[in-house]
Design a protein around this motif. Structure first.
Motif, PDB file in Angstrom:
ATOM      1  N   PHE A  40      33.933  45.107  41.672  1.00 19.86           N
ATOM      2  CA  PHE A  40      34.932  46.090  41.294  1.00 19.86           C
ATOM      3  C   PHE A  40      36.156  45.914  40.645  1.00 19.86           C
ATOM      4  CE2 PHE A  40      38.237  48.913  42.819  1.00 19.86           C
ATOM      5  CZ  PHE A  40      37.922  50.297  42.221  1.00 19.86           C
ATOM      6  N   ASN A  41      36.909  44.766  41.069  1.00 18.28           N
ATOM      7  CA  ASN A  41      38.072  44.142  40.835  1.00 18.28           C
ATOM      8  C   ASN A  41      38.377  43.779  39.544  1.00 18.28           C
ATOM      9  OD1 ASN A  41      38.749  44.595  43.387  1.00 18.28           O
ATOM     10  ND2 ASN A  41      39.522  42.506  43.666  1.00 18.28           N
ATOM     11  N   SER A  81      32.461  50.894  40.137  1.00 25.59           N
ATOM     12  CA  SER A  81      33.568  51.445  39.714  1.00 25.59           C
ATOM     13  C   SER A  81      33.319  52.976  39.458  1.00 25.59           C
ATOM     14  CB  SER A  81      34.299  50.576  38.583  1.00 25.59           C
ATOM     15  OG  SER A  81      33.304  50.788  37.373  1.00 25.59           O
ATOM     16  N   LEU A 131      39.906  46.636  46.722  1.00 28.00           N
ATOM     17  CA  LEU A 131      39.415  47.887  46.684  1.00 28.00           C
ATOM     18  C   LEU A 131      39.890  48.709  47.993  1.00 28.00           C
ATOM     19  CD1 LEU A 131      35.671  48.620  45.782  1.00 28.00           C
ATOM     20  CD2 LEU A 131      36.906  50.236  47.001  1.00 28.00           C
TER      21      LEU A 131
END
Lengths: 531, 305
Positions: free
Chosen positions: A458-459, A485, B239
């Motif tokens: 995700f990052n 994402s 996140l």
């Protein structure tokens, strides 16, 4: 004399052991006492808030801990329970919960149950009449000042009676339970905290919908410290599941719109945009595959996710492997310095590198356009943006592969290389036929892990491109979005949270991750058997 | 090309040294090109880092005036970072330190205990438990971010201290990974001879004493590696932090610094870079210090079943 010595020594040894046992025992009793005490302390407020699942969970946890550590049986359990409990609570249970949520329409506008929604709609129609009774108001919360849930502490200035008002209704309190100064509640019962005036202002939008239903109508906020009891213009007929406007006589009944219901009149007029939580079965999954646009988005994103993970693992491994081979020579001076420097990109926390790289791709002032003299809008074009993401991920990931390959290279016995050399194999042939296969056996599981990591990286996406670029007609799925994402945007994005739908995609992601990992582990296994 | 990787053979080397020119070309073929590759790799690895340093000390602190090579030197961004009331950097650092320390210690302890049980005891469900762990670890915790958000909203209603937007709540979520290092540590425990345990038991040590006094001290290297991996992972966790921590007072460095640069990508670069340097420096130092353990740790834990 000697006997006395021995028995003295034995006694002191026994005392030692007793001391060694008493300390841990005391610690154990204290720890278990704290656990049970906490469970007891939480029980009243949980009963008060009718959170039965939570209550059960707390006591099950306490029970498991006591059963494990207070008895002498089940030795392995003593070692497994602490981590196992945490894993169950914060990994396994959320996974199960994701599955449950995926069968609902939970999201913005459907956070409340149907009963609560009806009560809210009725209460929000409250109007102030000239003879409306007034109360002195103190607003409290049993949760957080930002998100509630809120409660009104009301003092009738005439009689001095104290009431607790919640969306469920009005409840008279014993004045001894609270502290009252100048006809205002200044200290609520335990479990509640009063909001400061600035917190009340900040929570304005939420409080505007807050009303306490009463027999005559409902009580609503009037400024920071006053409340009034007004009359409702709407009535709810439970038998017919209909809301009736008592002034115009219009009737509103539930109508299905998409995955949610609203109270609408026959002419299609909606009484409120507030819908409610409902079970929708497999509708969310059907939407992923049934709705053309969502299916196309999903498949396109899935393909890119696989591609992204594959290319990331491939490129980082090749570069890491090449560098490991090049620098793996004892005659190389400064070998340690090279290694220390090449590890740096891995040691720097990822979010820092990603944000810095994001600035490199800035069109007007970014480093890359400046150095190359180009004027390319890197993140404006889907293909270029994908290339940029891969390049950055190569920088982020190659040191790990370099480290791993270096370790694996050192573990390959020299004799094998020498034997191959004697057989007349050249350097490159040796590399391809001896070194690489042997190295892959050791490294393959890590490649699998790296693939799984990048599959949900995700990052890398969120901090570089935020999933963009987006085409103007599709703000939910961008050019570099990977599944995670995309999911997170659906769940928490600005366009209104669709938690139920996002959960369905999460479940699909769980399945995909599992399948891919299983396939690759099988491939790894066969690789191991071959060599 | 095919001869490049040939290791030198000592008697040959002595003879070739007489012919200087051929020896230099030989040096190039065998070692020199390695330096060339190494230098290019070093430039590739270092230029973004050099850029961070350059941005941190560049008094203008915007994207336009920053290059890879540091030109000016000014501490103005560090002053802003540490003194500006709108940037609670110290607070972020303390939050991060608290989360990292708690999660690392708890995870190592829980994983170590579980790994010991899996390595030393034989009990029903042992194999199943190990495989389940492997399976669960395949799924990153944040895949369930939506459910975690809902769960902690609920918890916050009853225990506000552990709800969303609290450092404790965020720490608790991350503790879900408490068994994350079991396989790595178990792989190491399996290499520690059982006779050590038995000797300790004969001397009268309880099973807990054997674990804490005999096995744990021996396992220092593997704890160093897994501790480092956990620590670095938590520092970089973004996140869940971005979902859980929205109030400036409770943010960690990752979400805090992200907010800083996200609010003005061009002009806040200097302050961000200063914060990034202060964040990365300790991590990098520990990393380099423990590097020798890491290579062995990564491969041994990954390969052993």
């Amino acid at each position: 004399m000697m006997n006395a010595d021995i028995s003295a020594a034995a006694r002191s040894r026994r005392a030692d052991r007793r001391r060694a046992v008493v300390g841990p025992l005391l610690l154990k009793v204290l720890a278990l006492g704290t656990v049970v005490g906490t469970a007891f302390a939480l029980t009243p407020s949980l009963v008060g808030q009718e959170r039965w699942l939570f209550l059960a969970a707390i006591w099950v946890i306490a029970g498991v801990l006591v059963a494990t550590y207070a008895t002498g049986r089940g030795l392995p359990a003593k070692y497994l329970v602490p981590g196992g409990l945490l894993l169950t609570l914060f990994v396994v249970y959320p996974i199960v919960m994701t599955g449950q949520l995926s069968a609902t329409n939970f999201g913005d506008g459907t956070r409340t149950s149907k009963d609560e929604t009806v009560a809210r709609i009725i209460a929000s129609s409250v109007q102030q009449t000239p003879d409306a009774p007034r109360y002195n108001l103190a607003i409290a919360t049993s949760g957080t000042p930002q998100n509630g849930p809120y409660a009104f502490f009301l003092v009738d200035p005439g009689s001095g009676s104290v009431f607790l008002g919640t969306p469920e209704g009005l409840e008279q309190l014993d004045p001894g339970d609270v502290t009252i100064v100048d006809d205002f509640v200044t200290e609520p019962p335990t479990g509640f905290t009063l909001l400061t005036p600035s917190e009340v202002n900040a929570a304005g939008p939420e409080l505007a919908e807050f009303a306490v239903p009463t027999d005559r109508g409902a009580i609503r906020q009037l400024g920071i410290s006053q409340a009034f009891e007004g009359r409702t213009t709407l009535e709810y007929d439970e038998a017919r599941d209909t809301i009736i406007d008592t002034e115009t006589g219009t009737e509103f009944t539930p109508q299905q719109v998409g995955d949610r219901e609203y109270y609408q009149s026959e002419s299609g007029q909606r009484i409120s945009d507030q819908s409610w939580l409902a079970y929708v079965g497999f509708d969310n999954y059907l939407r992923v595959f049934g709705d053309d646009r969502i299916r196309n988005d999903f498949l396109r994103i899935f393909v890119w996710t696989v591609l992204f993970a594959t290319l990331s693992v491939g490129s980082t491994f090749l570069l890491g492997f090449a560098l490991a081979v090049a620098l793996n020579d004892r005659r190389l001076r400064g070998q340690k310095i090279y290694r220390a420097i090449l590890v740096l990109p891995y040691a720097i926390p990822g979010f820092i590198s990603l944000l810095i790289w994001a600035s490199f791709f800035n069109r007007d002032f970014g480093l890359i356009n400046q150095v190359t003299g180009l004027d390319v809008n890197w993140f404006g074009d889907p293909t270029l943006a994908k290339g940029a993401v891969l390049l950055v991920n190569l920088w982020m990931g190659f040191p790990y592969m370099f480290l791993v390959c270096t370790g694996a290279l050192q573990a390959i016995p020299e004799e094998l290389k020498e034997a191959a050399e004697l057989d007349g194999a050249g350097g490159f042939t040796r590399l391809r036929l001896i070194t690489l296969p042997l190295l892959l056996v050791g490294v393959a599981p890590l490649l699998v892990a790296s693939f799984a990591f990048n599959f949900n990286n995700f990052n890398a996406i969120a901090l570089l491109t935020q999933g963009g670029p987006f085409s103007p007609d599709n703000p939910t799925a961008g050019g570099t979005d990977i599944l995670i994402s995309y999911t997170i945007r659906l769940a928490f994005g600005a366009g209104g949270a669709q938690i139920g739908f996002a959960s369905a995609i999460s479940v699909l992601l769980f399945i995909l991750t599992g399948v891919i990992a299983a396939l690759q582990f099988r491939a790894t296994k066969s690789l191991e058997e071959v060599h | 090309m095919t001869q490049d990787l040939a290791p030198s053979i000592v008697p040959d080397a002595r003879r070739t040294r007489r012919r200087a020119r051929s020896s230099r070309s030989r040096w190039w073929r065998e070692v020199g090109w390695r330096h060339a590759v190494g230098l290019i790799a070093v430039i590739w690895a270092l230029f973004p880092i050099s850029y961070i340093v350059s941005a941190a000390f560049n008094p203008l602190g915007n994207v336009v005036s920053t290059g890879v090579i540091p030109r000016d030197f000014s501490l103005v961004h560090f002053e802003t970072l540490l003194n500006s009331p709108s940037i609670p950097f110290g607070r972020w650092a303390m939050n991060t330190l608290f989360v990292c320390a708690t999660v690392t210690v708890t995870q190592l302890l829980c994983s170590g205990l579980a790994a010991y049980a899996f390595s030393r005891f034989r009990f029903r469900g042992r194999r199943g438990g190990l495989l389940t762990l492997l399976l669960i670890q395949m799924f990153p915790q944040f895949l369930a971010a939506v459910a975690l958000y809902t769960l902690f909203t609920e918890i916050g209603h009853t225990i506000p201290m552990l709800g969303l937007n609290t450092v404790f709540g965020y720490t608790l979520v991350l503790l879900g990974g408490a068994l994350g290092q079991v396989w790595l540590i178990k792989g190491f425990f399996d290499t520690v001879p059982r006779s050590l345990d038995e000797a300790a038991r004969i001397d009268g040590a309880s099973h807990a004493q054997t674990f804490f006094l005999i096995i744990l001290p021996l396992a220092k290297p593997i704890f160093a590696v897994s501790g480092l991996l956990v620590f670095v992972g938590v520092v970089a966790e973004f996140l869940l932090a971005s979902i859980f921590l929205t109030d400036p007072r409770v943010k960690t460095l990752s979400v805090g610094l992200f907010g800083l640069i996200d609010s003005d990508r061009s002009n806040n670069l200097g302050v961000f870079a200063a914060g990034a340097l202060l964040t990365a420096l300790p991590v990098v130092l520990v990393f380099l210090y423990l590097q020798r353990f890491i290579v062995g740790g990564l491969t041994s834990g990954g390969v052993k079943g």
